[in-house]
Design a protein around this motif. Structure first.
Motif, PDB file in Angstrom:
ATOM      1  N   ILE A 157     -19.631  35.537   6.018  1.00  0.00           N
ATOM      2  CA  ILE A 157     -18.618  35.877   7.032  1.00  0.00           C
ATOM      3  C   ILE A 157     -17.264  35.269   6.636  1.00  0.00           C
ATOM      4  O   ILE A 157     -16.242  35.957   6.615  1.00  0.00           O
ATOM      5  CB  ILE A 157     -19.060  35.389   8.425  1.00  0.00           C
ATOM      6  N   PHE A 158     -17.260  33.979   6.298  1.00  0.00           N
ATOM      7  CA  PHE A 158     -15.979  33.350   5.944  1.00  0.00           C
ATOM      8  C   PHE A 158     -15.389  33.972   4.676  1.00  0.00           C
ATOM      9  O   PHE A 158     -14.167  34.071   4.544  1.00  0.00           O
ATOM     10  CB  PHE A 158     -16.134  31.830   5.805  1.00  0.00           C
ATOM     11  N   ARG A 167      -8.105  35.522   9.135  1.00  0.00           N
ATOM     12  CA  ARG A 167      -8.687  34.203   8.871  1.00  0.00           C
ATOM     13  C   ARG A 167      -9.231  33.496  10.095  1.00  0.00           C
ATOM     14  O   ARG A 167      -9.914  32.484   9.973  1.00  0.00           O
ATOM     15  CB  ARG A 167      -7.643  33.296   8.208  1.00  0.00           C
ATOM     16  N   HIS A 168      -8.935  34.005  11.291  1.00  0.00           N
ATOM     17  CA  HIS A 168      -9.304  33.269  12.504  1.00  0.00           C
ATOM     18  C   HIS A 168     -10.464  33.924  13.223  1.00  0.00           C
ATOM     19  O   HIS A 168     -10.311  35.003  13.802  1.00  0.00           O
ATOM     20  CB  HIS A 168      -8.100  33.148  13.434  1.00  0.00           C
ATOM     21  N   PHE A 197     -19.452  25.602   8.235  1.00  0.00           N
ATOM     22  CA  PHE A 197     -18.034  25.484   8.597  1.00  0.00           C
ATOM     23  C   PHE A 197     -17.344  24.494   7.661  1.00  0.00           C
ATOM     24  O   PHE A 197     -16.276  24.770   7.123  1.00  0.00           O
ATOM     25  CB  PHE A 197     -17.876  25.025  10.061  1.00  0.00           C
ATOM     26  N   ARG A 198     -17.973  23.325   7.468  1.00  0.00           N
ATOM     27  CA  ARG A 198     -17.368  22.308   6.592  1.00  0.00           C
ATOM     28  C   ARG A 198     -17.190  22.850   5.174  1.00  0.00           C
ATOM     29  O   ARG A 198     -16.133  22.706   4.571  1.00  0.00           O
ATOM     30  CB  ARG A 198     -18.275  21.076   6.503  1.00  0.00           C
ATOM     31  N   ASN A 199     -18.249  23.470   4.657  1.00  0.00           N
ATOM     32  CA  ASN A 199     -18.203  23.927   3.258  1.00  0.00           C
ATOM     33  C   ASN A 199     -17.197  25.045   3.039  1.00  0.00           C
ATOM     34  O   ASN A 199     -16.735  25.257   1.928  1.00  0.00           O
ATOM     35  CB  ASN A 199     -19.593  24.382   2.795  1.00  0.00           C
ATOM     36  N   SER A 200     -16.869  25.785   4.105  1.00  0.00           N
ATOM     37  CA  SER A 200     -15.863  26.836   3.959  1.00  0.00           C
ATOM     38  C   SER A 200     -14.472  26.350   4.350  1.00  0.00           C
ATOM     39  O   SER A 200     -13.556  27.162   4.515  1.00  0.00           O
ATOM     40  CB  SER A 200     -16.256  28.056   4.808  1.00  0.00           C
ATOM     41  N   GLY A 201     -14.321  25.049   4.532  1.00  0.00           N
ATOM     42  CA  GLY A 201     -13.001  24.493   4.818  1.00  0.00           C
ATOM     43  C   GLY A 201     -12.500  24.776   6.221  1.00  0.00           C
ATOM     44  O   GLY A 201     -11.297  24.715   6.492  1.00  0.00           O
ATOM     45  N   GLN A 202     -13.434  25.086   7.138  1.00  0.00           N
ATOM     46  CA  GLN A 202     -13.057  25.384   8.523  1.00  0.00           C
ATOM     47  C   GLN A 202     -13.014  24.095   9.349  1.00  0.00           C
ATOM     48  O   GLN A 202     -13.797  23.169   9.102  1.00  0.00           O
ATOM     49  CB  GLN A 202     -14.104  26.315   9.171  1.00  0.00           C
ATOM     50  N   ALA A 203     -12.178  24.104  10.365  1.00  0.00           N
ATOM     51  CA  ALA A 203     -12.183  23.010  11.342  1.00  0.00           C
ATOM     52  C   ALA A 203     -13.548  22.968  12.024  1.00  0.00           C
ATOM     53  O   ALA A 203     -14.207  24.001  12.176  1.00  0.00           O
ATOM     54  CB  ALA A 203     -11.092  23.244  12.380  1.00  0.00           C
ATOM     55  N   ILE A 204     -13.989  21.770  12.436  1.00  0.00           N
ATOM     56  CA  ILE A 204     -15.242  21.676  13.198  1.00  0.00           C
ATOM     57  C   ILE A 204     -15.022  21.116  14.607  1.00  0.00           C
ATOM     58  O   ILE A 204     -15.971  20.956  15.368  1.00  0.00           O
ATOM     59  CB  ILE A 204     -16.339  20.875  12.453  1.00  0.00           C
ATOM     60  N   VAL A 205     -13.785  20.850  14.952  1.00  0.00           N
ATOM     61  CA  VAL A 205     -13.426  20.550  16.342  1.00  0.00           C
ATOM     62  C   VAL A 205     -12.125  21.281  16.643  1.00  0.00           C
ATOM     63  O   VAL A 205     -11.370  21.642  15.735  1.00  0.00           O
ATOM     64  CB  VAL A 205     -13.209  19.028  16.604  1.00  0.00           C
TER      65      VAL A 205
END
Ligand code: 3EB
Length: 367
Positions: free
Chosen positions: A145-146, A155-156, A188-196
């Motif tokens: 998905i990412f 991107r959002h 999420f972390r591995n794709s460089g996404q925020a987690i909060v």
């Protein structure tokens, strides 16, 4: 909204705004639509199973959660309308994600069978069997998905629906929902996404054993505004007793730059702070859930700076753990909702064993 004319000396106008619209339609209603209507469809979601429509034109998927009550044959249809809206189908190579998009918005779906996933490469040399397959499948789904969102520059992630078979089943000490949470957070972390903070609105429900994992989503080029519930701890800050890795989702979000449907209320349940309340009382859980949704509407109105959203402008999906509770839930909701309010009841396990009901909603502005 932007005027159609461009006055002399005005700055170049941004692409016209797409109005995102949600409808619950029967398969027959869908089958009788014109080609012009089809040109506006982003994606179609069936409930018990994907509807028998041509998936070559638009992404077609299903939550695998059967309908309850009278609305047997309904589908969830996402459309965009606007004077200059052009839709394209996805063409990412080697991706399982089906998607369709316009300039501003993208709808996508992916299904993965856990039994198609080898356990190779995971710690424990594959001895962790089905927990390994769930974790790997979740990671793969989110990774794909990412990757699509990166490629199309939507991107959002604004809203994501997650359906996992047997969500509450224990696999050697860990509930499947908790394993899913760990894998989702890792992805999420591995794709460089925020987690909060800037994380999508979401829901996570259980489907029957043997179903594929089914995930569908909406994404946008513009950053949405995230909304939290003043009555609840943010899910991404839940304490570890609800699982080693917190669920990654916002309570709601507003697509500020769109015209039309633009409030997304995540799956909402009878949780105050971070604890489930009214265990065993489905009527009280339903009323507490509505109190949470009302609080979110207040927050959404505060964030957009006007009284734009109300219960009367929402469309609802209600997930019912025990079909026998349907009457009690309808009865509890009748105090809040008009008889004309669009509402779909689905049979699904909710992600905490003690939750009997979960409600999500989508809001339209300017209606
Ligand atoms: C809750 O409030 C109930 O894991 O994506 C609601 C919405 C719930 C989304 C998710 C879970 C999720 O914690 C469960």
């Amino acid at each position: 909204m932007a005027a159609l004319g461009v006055s002399p000396g005005a700055a170049p106008r941004a692409a016209s705004k797409a109005a995102l619209q949600l409808d619950y339609l029967t398969c027959d209603e869908i089958a009788s639509q014109s080609p012009v209507w089809w040109q506006t469809v982003l994606g179609v979601v069936g409930f018990e199973k994907p509807p028998a429509i041509d998936g070559a034109r638009v992404p077609v998927t299903a939550s695998m959660t059967p309908s309850l009550g009278v609305n047997g044959n309904l589908c969830e249809v996402w459309r965009v309308a606007g004077p200059e809206v052009r839709l394209s189908n996805g063409a990412a190579k080697r991706s399982r994600v089906h998607y369709r998009f316009c300039e501003e918005l993208l709808f996508g779906s992916i299904t993965i069978e856990e039994r198609s996933i080898g356990a190779e490469g995971l710690g424990g040399g594959g001895s962790n069997g089905d927990s390994g397959a769930l974790i790997r499948a979740t990671e793969l789904a989110y990774q794909e998905i990412f990757a699509v969102l990166q490629e199309t520059e939507h991107r959002h992630l604004i809203r994501i629906w997650n359906y996992l078979p047997e969500i509450n089943r224990d696999t050697g000490g860990d509930e499947r929902y908790r394993l899913f949470n760990s894998a989702r957070q890792l992805a999420f972390r591995n794709s460089g996404q925020a987690i909060v903070g800037t994380v999508p609105a979401a829901c996570a429900l259980g489907s029957p054993a043997g179903s594929p994992i089914s995930i569908y989503f909406l994404a946008a080029r513009q950053q949405p505004k995230m909304i939290e519930n003043p009555r609840q701890t943010s899910a991404y800050h839940y304490p570890p007793k609800f699982g080693r890795h917190s669920p990654i989702f916002s309570r709601a979000c507003v697509l500020h730059e769109s015209a039309g449907t633009n409030l997304f209320v995540s799956g909402t349940a009878s949780i105050v702070g971070y604890e489930t309340i009214h265990q065993g009382d489905v009527g009280a859980q339903t009323r507490e859930t509505m109190a949470n949704i009302i609080a979110l509407l207040g927050e959404a109105n505060r964030v957009v700076g006007s009284a734009r959203y109300s219960v009367d402008g929402l469309k609802f999906k209600v997930y019912v753990r025990q079909p026998a509770d349907l009457r009690a839930i309808e009865e509890a909701l009748s105090g809040w909702l008009r008889s004309s309010t669009p509402i779909v009841y689905l049979h699904a396990d909710v992600c905490r064993e003690d939750l009997l009901v979960e409600i999500e909603a989508t809001g339209e502005s300017g209606s």
